[in-house]
Design a protein around this motif. Structure first.
Motif, short mmCIF file in Angstrom:
data_model
loop_
_atom_site.label_atom_id
_atom_site.label_comp_id
_atom_site.label_asym_id
_atom_site.label_seq_id
_atom_site.Cartn_x
_atom_site.Cartn_y
_atom_site.Cartn_z
N THR A 74 37.29 30.91 36.36
CA THR A 74 37.25 32.02 37.32
C THR A 74 38.01 33.22 36.78
O THR A 74 37.56 34.37 36.87
CB THR A 74 37.84 31.58 38.67
OG1 THR A 74 37.14 30.42 39.12
CG2 THR A 74 37.74 32.67 39.70
N HIS A 75 39.17 32.97 36.19
CA HIS A 75 39.98 34.05 35.59
C HIS A 75 39.19 34.74 34.48
O HIS A 75 39.17 35.97 34.39
CB HIS A 75 41.28 33.48 35.04
CG HIS A 75 42.13 34.45 34.31
ND1 HIS A 75 42.72 35.54 34.92
CD2 HIS A 75 42.50 34.51 33.01
CE1 HIS A 75 43.41 36.22 34.01
NE2 HIS A 75 43.29 35.62 32.85
N SER A 76 38.54 33.96 33.65
CA SER A 76 37.76 34.51 32.55
C SER A 76 36.60 35.38 33.05
O SER A 76 36.33 36.45 32.51
CB SER A 76 37.24 33.38 31.67
OG SER A 76 36.51 33.87 30.59
N PHE A 77 35.91 34.91 34.10
CA PHE A 77 34.82 35.70 34.68
C PHE A 77 35.34 37.04 35.18
O PHE A 77 34.77 38.09 34.87
CB PHE A 77 34.16 34.94 35.84
CG PHE A 77 33.29 35.84 36.68
CD1 PHE A 77 32.03 36.20 36.24
CD2 PHE A 77 33.75 36.35 37.89
CE1 PHE A 77 31.23 37.06 37.00
CE2 PHE A 77 32.96 37.20 38.65
CZ PHE A 77 31.70 37.55 38.21
N TRP A 78 36.42 37.02 35.97
CA TRP A 78 36.94 38.27 36.52
C TRP A 78 37.52 39.17 35.42
O TRP A 78 37.46 40.39 35.53
CB TRP A 78 37.97 37.99 37.61
CG TRP A 78 37.32 37.63 38.90
CD1 TRP A 78 37.28 36.38 39.48
CD2 TRP A 78 36.58 38.49 39.76
NE1 TRP A 78 36.56 36.43 40.65
CE2 TRP A 78 36.12 37.73 40.85
CE3 TRP A 78 36.25 39.85 39.72
CZ2 TRP A 78 35.37 38.26 41.89
CZ3 TRP A 78 35.49 40.38 40.76
CH2 TRP A 78 35.06 39.59 41.82
N ALA A 79 38.07 38.56 34.38
CA ALA A 79 38.59 39.37 33.27
C ALA A 79 37.45 40.11 32.57
O ALA A 79 37.58 41.29 32.24
CB ALA A 79 39.34 38.48 32.29
N TRP A 80 36.33 39.42 32.37
CA TRP A 80 35.19 40.09 31.76
C TRP A 80 34.69 41.21 32.67
O TRP A 80 34.39 42.30 32.21
CB TRP A 80 34.05 39.09 31.50
CG TRP A 80 32.89 39.76 30.83
CD1 TRP A 80 32.70 39.91 29.49
CD2 TRP A 80 31.80 40.43 31.47
NE1 TRP A 80 31.55 40.63 29.26
CE2 TRP A 80 30.98 40.96 30.46
CE3 TRP A 80 31.44 40.62 32.79
CZ2 TRP A 80 29.82 41.67 30.74
CZ3 TRP A 80 30.28 41.34 33.07
CH2 TRP A 80 29.49 41.85 32.05
N THR A 83 41.37 39.20 38.81
CA THR A 83 41.78 38.70 37.50
C THR A 83 43.24 38.30 37.51
O THR A 83 43.61 37.21 37.06
CB THR A 83 41.54 39.77 36.41
OG1 THR A 83 40.18 40.15 36.44
CG2 THR A 83 41.89 39.25 35.04
N GLY A 84 44.07 39.18 38.04
CA GLY A 84 45.51 38.89 38.11
C GLY A 84 45.83 37.73 39.02
O GLY A 84 46.72 36.91 38.72
N GLU A 85 45.13 37.64 40.13
CA GLU A 85 45.35 36.55 41.08
C GLU A 85 45.06 35.20 40.42
O GLU A 85 45.83 34.25 40.54
CB GLU A 85 44.46 36.76 42.31
CG GLU A 85 44.75 35.83 43.44
CD GLU A 85 46.07 36.09 44.13
OE1 GLU A 85 46.54 35.17 44.82
OE2 GLU A 85 46.66 37.18 44.00
N ASN A 86 43.95 35.11 39.70
CA ASN A 86 43.61 33.86 39.03
C ASN A 86 44.49 33.60 37.81
O ASN A 86 44.79 32.45 37.50
CB ASN A 86 42.12 33.86 38.65
CG ASN A 86 41.26 33.62 39.86
OD1 ASN A 86 41.15 32.50 40.33
ND2 ASN A 86 40.65 34.67 40.39
N GLY A 87 44.89 34.66 37.11
CA GLY A 87 45.81 34.48 35.99
C GLY A 87 47.17 33.97 36.47
O GLY A 87 47.76 33.08 35.87
N GLY A 88 47.64 34.52 37.58
CA GLY A 88 48.89 34.05 38.17
C GLY A 88 48.79 32.61 38.64
O GLY A 88 49.72 31.82 38.47
N ALA A 89 47.65 32.25 39.22
CA ALA A 89 47.45 30.87 39.66
C ALA A 89 47.45 29.91 38.47
O ALA A 89 47.97 28.80 38.57
CB ALA A 89 46.14 30.74 40.43
N MET A 90 46.89 30.34 37.35
CA MET A 90 46.90 29.48 36.16
C MET A 90 48.33 29.18 35.72
O MET A 90 48.67 28.05 35.38
CB MET A 90 46.13 30.12 35.01
CG MET A 90 44.68 29.93 35.14
SD MET A 90 43.68 30.45 33.74
CE MET A 90 44.78 30.88 32.48
N VAL A 91 49.18 30.20 35.73
CA VAL A 91 50.55 30.02 35.27
C VAL A 91 51.42 29.34 36.33
O VAL A 91 52.05 28.32 36.06
CB VAL A 91 51.17 31.37 34.85
CG1 VAL A 91 52.64 31.23 34.52
CG2 VAL A 91 50.41 31.96 33.68
#
Length: 189
Positions: A88-94, A140-148
């Motif tokens: 999901t993070h990768s999709f939103w980052a793209w 993107t940031g929301e999913n990146g933060g969730a990953m970490v």
């Protein structure tokens, strides 16, 4: 790709260091654009400054996206939840990269079209479109933060708590900090 010897020991790859540039730049770009819209002809180069900042945002989003694709190989993804969050993070980052870069190109093209440059209403429409780039960046940031912070991706324990050196101390006992008991009041305030 950034060589490991250029990175601090506490960071697994360059992505966490790079990813904050487009986040900061989009807000600076929007603020400059709002100021240029508000001041109008009083700030003659306002649109150009905002457009330059949007271009920097788009370029930094491209660098951030590709640093993220390289970062995937440097961190273990061990749970299905982490893999889904990464996807999901990768999709939103793209999508963030495409929207901010596309918007920067649109703004740059608008500088060379006299009908767009001459109309304040066109600037207002472009500003509202620029606000639209915030949503994919948020996701993107929301999913990146969730990953970490939720999934623990890219996080390593740097410092271990040393074992107790005293043999008399029970290893299951935890030391706690207790609040001081209130002292009784004697007399008037």
């Amino acid at each position: 790709m950034v060589p490991d010897f250029l990175l601090p020991e506490w960071v697994p790859n360059a992505h966490p260091l790079i990813v904050h540039f487009p986040i900061a730049l989009i807000f600076v770009s929007l603020a400059a654009d709002a100021l240029a819209l508000w001041l109008g002809d009083q700030w003659e180069t306002g649109r150009e400054v905002a457009t330059g900042l949007y271009a920097a945002t788009g370029l930094s989003a491209v660098v951030s996206y590709y640093s993220g694709t390289w970062a995937i190989d440097t961190v273990p993804i061990v749970t299905p939840g982490a893999a889904q969050t990464l996807s999901t993070h990768s999709f939103w980052a793209w999508y963030t990269m495409a929207s901010t870069s596309g918007y920067a190109l649109l703004r740059t093209a608008g500088l060379f079209v006299s009908r767009v440059r001459a109309r304040r209403s066109a600037h207002l429409v472009l500003f509202v479109l620029g606000l639209g780039t915030l949503y994919p960046m948020y996701e993107t940031g929301e999913n990146g933060g969730a990953m970490v912070y939720k999934r623990g991706v890219g996080v390593t324990r740097i410092q271990e708590v040393p074992p107790s050196s005293s043999p008399a101390q029970d290893s299951t006992r935890r030391d706690t900090v207790q609040a001081a008991e209130p002292t009784p009041r004697t007399g008037a305030p």
